[in-house]
Each structure stands twice: as structure tokens, then as C-alpha cells.
Scaffold this motif. Structure first.
Motif, mmCIF file in Angstrom:
data_model
loop_
_atom_site.group_PDB
_atom_site.id
_atom_site.type_symbol
_atom_site.label_atom_id
_atom_site.label_comp_id
_atom_site.label_asym_id
_atom_site.label_seq_id
_atom_site.Cartn_x
_atom_site.Cartn_y
_atom_site.Cartn_z
ATOM 1 N N ASP A 1 -7.443 3.165 5.170
ATOM 2 C CA ASP A 1 -6.823 2.979 6.273
ATOM 3 C C ASP A 1 -7.840 3.530 7.631
ATOM 4 O OD1 ASP A 1 -3.931 2.601 5.630
ATOM 5 O OD2 ASP A 1 -3.881 4.441 4.715
ATOM 6 N N GLY B 1 0.700 -1.416 0.065
ATOM 7 C CA GLY B 1 0.073 0.037 0.288
ATOM 8 C C GLY B 1 0.789 1.038 -0.010
ATOM 9 N N PRO C 1 -13.521 1.540 4.847
ATOM 10 C CA PRO C 1 -12.523 0.566 4.680
ATOM 11 C C PRO C 1 -12.900 -0.760 5.495
ATOM 12 C CG PRO C 1 -11.136 2.648 5.081
ATOM 13 C CD PRO C 1 -12.609 2.930 5.127
ATOM 14 N N GLU D 1 -10.702 -1.057 0.196
ATOM 15 C CA GLU D 1 -9.143 -0.727 0.713
ATOM 16 C C GLU D 1 -9.285 0.667 1.269
ATOM 17 O OE1 GLU D 1 -7.169 1.556 -3.200
ATOM 18 O OE2 GLU D 1 -7.476 -0.693 -3.260
ATOM 19 N N GLN E 1 -6.910 -11.487 1.228
ATOM 20 C CA GLN E 1 -6.707 -9.827 1.185
ATOM 21 C C GLN E 1 -6.025 -9.661 2.540
ATOM 22 O OE1 GLN E 1 -10.493 -7.581 1.119
ATOM 23 N NE2 GLN E 1 -9.344 -5.698 0.679
ATOM 24 N N ARG F 1 -4.894 -1.195 8.277
ATOM 25 C CA ARG F 1 -4.956 -0.994 6.759
ATOM 26 C C ARG F 1 -5.474 -2.027 6.065
ATOM 27 N NH1 ARG F 1 0.110 1.488 3.454
ATOM 28 N NH2 ARG F 1 -1.123 3.334 4.067
ATOM 29 N N PHE F 2 -6.620 -1.843 5.115
ATOM 30 C CA PHE F 2 -7.025 -2.969 4.134
ATOM 31 C C PHE F 2 -6.353 -2.638 2.672
ATOM 32 C CE2 PHE F 2 -9.994 -2.086 7.567
ATOM 33 C CZ PHE F 2 -10.281 -3.246 8.017
ATOM 34 N N ASP F 3 -5.565 -3.606 2.622
ATOM 35 C CA ASP F 3 -4.999 -3.447 1.139
ATOM 36 C C ASP F 3 -5.839 -4.194 0.005
ATOM 37 O OD1 ASP F 3 -2.676 -1.853 1.232
ATOM 38 O OD2 ASP F 3 -1.267 -3.466 1.814
ATOM 39 N N PRO F 4 -5.638 -3.869 -1.074
ATOM 40 C CA PRO F 4 -6.428 -4.717 -2.134
ATOM 41 C C PRO F 4 -6.281 -6.067 -2.235
ATOM 42 C CG PRO F 4 -5.142 -2.686 -3.176
ATOM 43 C CD PRO F 4 -4.579 -2.851 -1.691
ATOM 44 N N GLU F 5 -7.116 -6.848 -2.909
ATOM 45 C CA GLU F 5 -6.992 -8.218 -2.869
ATOM 46 C C GLU F 5 -5.799 -8.627 -3.821
ATOM 47 O OE1 GLU F 5 -11.154 -10.806 -3.161
ATOM 48 O OE2 GLU F 5 -10.950 -9.113 -4.655
ATOM 49 N N PHE G 1 -3.948 5.970 2.058
ATOM 50 C CA PHE G 1 -4.925 5.672 1.394
ATOM 51 C C PHE G 1 -5.766 7.102 1.351
ATOM 52 C CE2 PHE G 1 -3.898 1.135 1.414
ATOM 53 C CZ PHE G 1 -4.044 0.819 -0.084
#
Length: 202
Positions: A84, A61, A158, A82, A112, A99-103, A135
Motif C-alpha cells: 500500500d 487484499g 509497492p 504488493e 495485476q 494498493r498493489f495486489d498480488p498477480e 499490507f
């Protein structure tokens, strides 16, 4: 009279149904700074607990660190949006980021990554510092100093889940502020010694 009783019965049933819906638990993720994670499923999803052990890996990210604490989730239908989730402490400083990142490989059930950053410098797996940039999809919440911080995203935020009709919930377990804890402990000891001195002096 009969009509009134019927109306009351219907209203009572509706109220009971509303209370039942509010009481239905939702899928709940828990993340600890030491790398312990889990997903607790409600009865609607079969119940049970799925362990989600964390590991250190590179965060792809924006501004991500080369070695950050990551947990792997597998959304069933669609990925988490995605972004934060920024936790602010009582002094107004950033204490943690979820934090959620893309798959990794877009598609139903694809992995993910969810990263847990901490700024506590306590030597735990999450204590790697903070990413240098964020993000555009960012949510700021207040950290709970006395227990886990509860984050329940709404659509577009997110971590929002399209798999669950009521969404998901996230429990973020931040390490306590050791400085303030030691300060309170010192104050308590001082107070105890003062009371003991007063009792002996009587």
C-alpha cells in the motif's frame, strides 16, 4: 597540452552522458479518482499511451472493500511488489491509498490489480472509503495539494518494476479539497467586494 584537452573531452562526454541518462523518461502510470488511467511509455519502450480504464470490483487484499476502484496492469517480466502507498494530507490524515495486489495468475504478463482508494467523499469512483487493514509492505508519502502526487518506488517498495532499468513512476491525481477551495473562493470574493466599496467611497 594535448593530454589536458583529451582529459577535458572525456570528462565533458561523461558529464553529457550522465545528463542524458537523467533526462531519459520512464514508464509513467496515471490514476484519477474518476476511473481514468493510462500508462505512458518512453521512446525506449516504443513510446505511446496505453489506456487503463478503471472499474469497480472486489479487492482481495487485506481489509479490501467489496466495491473499490481497480486498474489492471500487465507487468512483462515480474509482478509489482504488493503493498500500500498511503497519501497523507496537510492535516496529517490519510487522504488516498494506492494498493498493489498480488498477480491474478502468477507468471510473466499476468494481470495485476492496482486499487485506488480515496477518503474525499466527493462522489467519484474512488470515493469508497479506505480498507480496514493494510499490507505489511506500506509506504507513506505526502500528498501534493496543488497537482498530482508523484510516487517513484525503489526496489522492494509497492509498485517497483523490474521490467524497466530505471523503474516506473506513478502520478496519483487526487480530487481537490472542496471545503478549502470554497473557503479561498469566499475570501477572494470578500476581498473584491471590500476593494470595490473602498473605491466607491473615495
Amino acid at each position: 597540452m594535448k593530454v589536458s584537452r583529451i582529459v577535458l573531452a572525456v570528462l565533458f562526454a561523461l558529464a553529457a552522458s550522465a545528463n542524458t541518462l537523467r533526462a531519459v523518461p520512464i514508464p509513467t502510470f496515471s490514476f484519477h479518482e474518476n476511473g481514468q488511467g493510462k500508462l505512458q511509455l518512453p521512446p525506449l519502450f516504443g513510446g505511446g499511451v496505453i489506456p487503463l480504464p478503471g472499474t469497480l470490483m472486489s479487492d482481495p487484499g487485506p481489509g479490501g472493500l467489496m466495491s473499490a476502484l481497480a486498474f489492471t496492469a500487465h507487468p512483462l517480466a515480474g509482478p509489482f511488489p504488493e503493498g500500500d502507498v498511503v497519501l497523507m494530507d496537510v492535516s496529517g490524515h490519510v487522504s488516498d491509498i494506492l494498493r498493489f495486489d498480488p498477480e491474478t495468475n502468477p507468471g510473466p504478463g499476468s494481470p495485476q490489480l492496482i486499487f485506488f482508494y480515496s477518503n474525499d467523499h466527493g462522489g467519484r469512483l474512488a470515493d469508497t472509503g479506505l480498507p480496514s487493514s493494510m499490507f505489511s509492505n506500506t509506504v507513506i508519502i505526502q500528498e501534493n495539494p496543488s497537482g498530482p502526487t508523484v510516487y517513484t518506488p525503489v526496489a522492494g517498495q509497492p509498485g517497483f518494476s523490474s521490467d524497466s532499468p530505471l523503474g516506473d513512476s506513478f502520478l496519483i491525481f487526487s480530487a481537490p479539497d472542496t471545503g478549502s477551495t470554497l473557503l479561498m473562493l469566499g475570501a477572494a470574493i470578500s476581498g473584491f467586494l471590500f476593494l470595490r466599496w473602498k473605491m466607491l467611497a473615495v
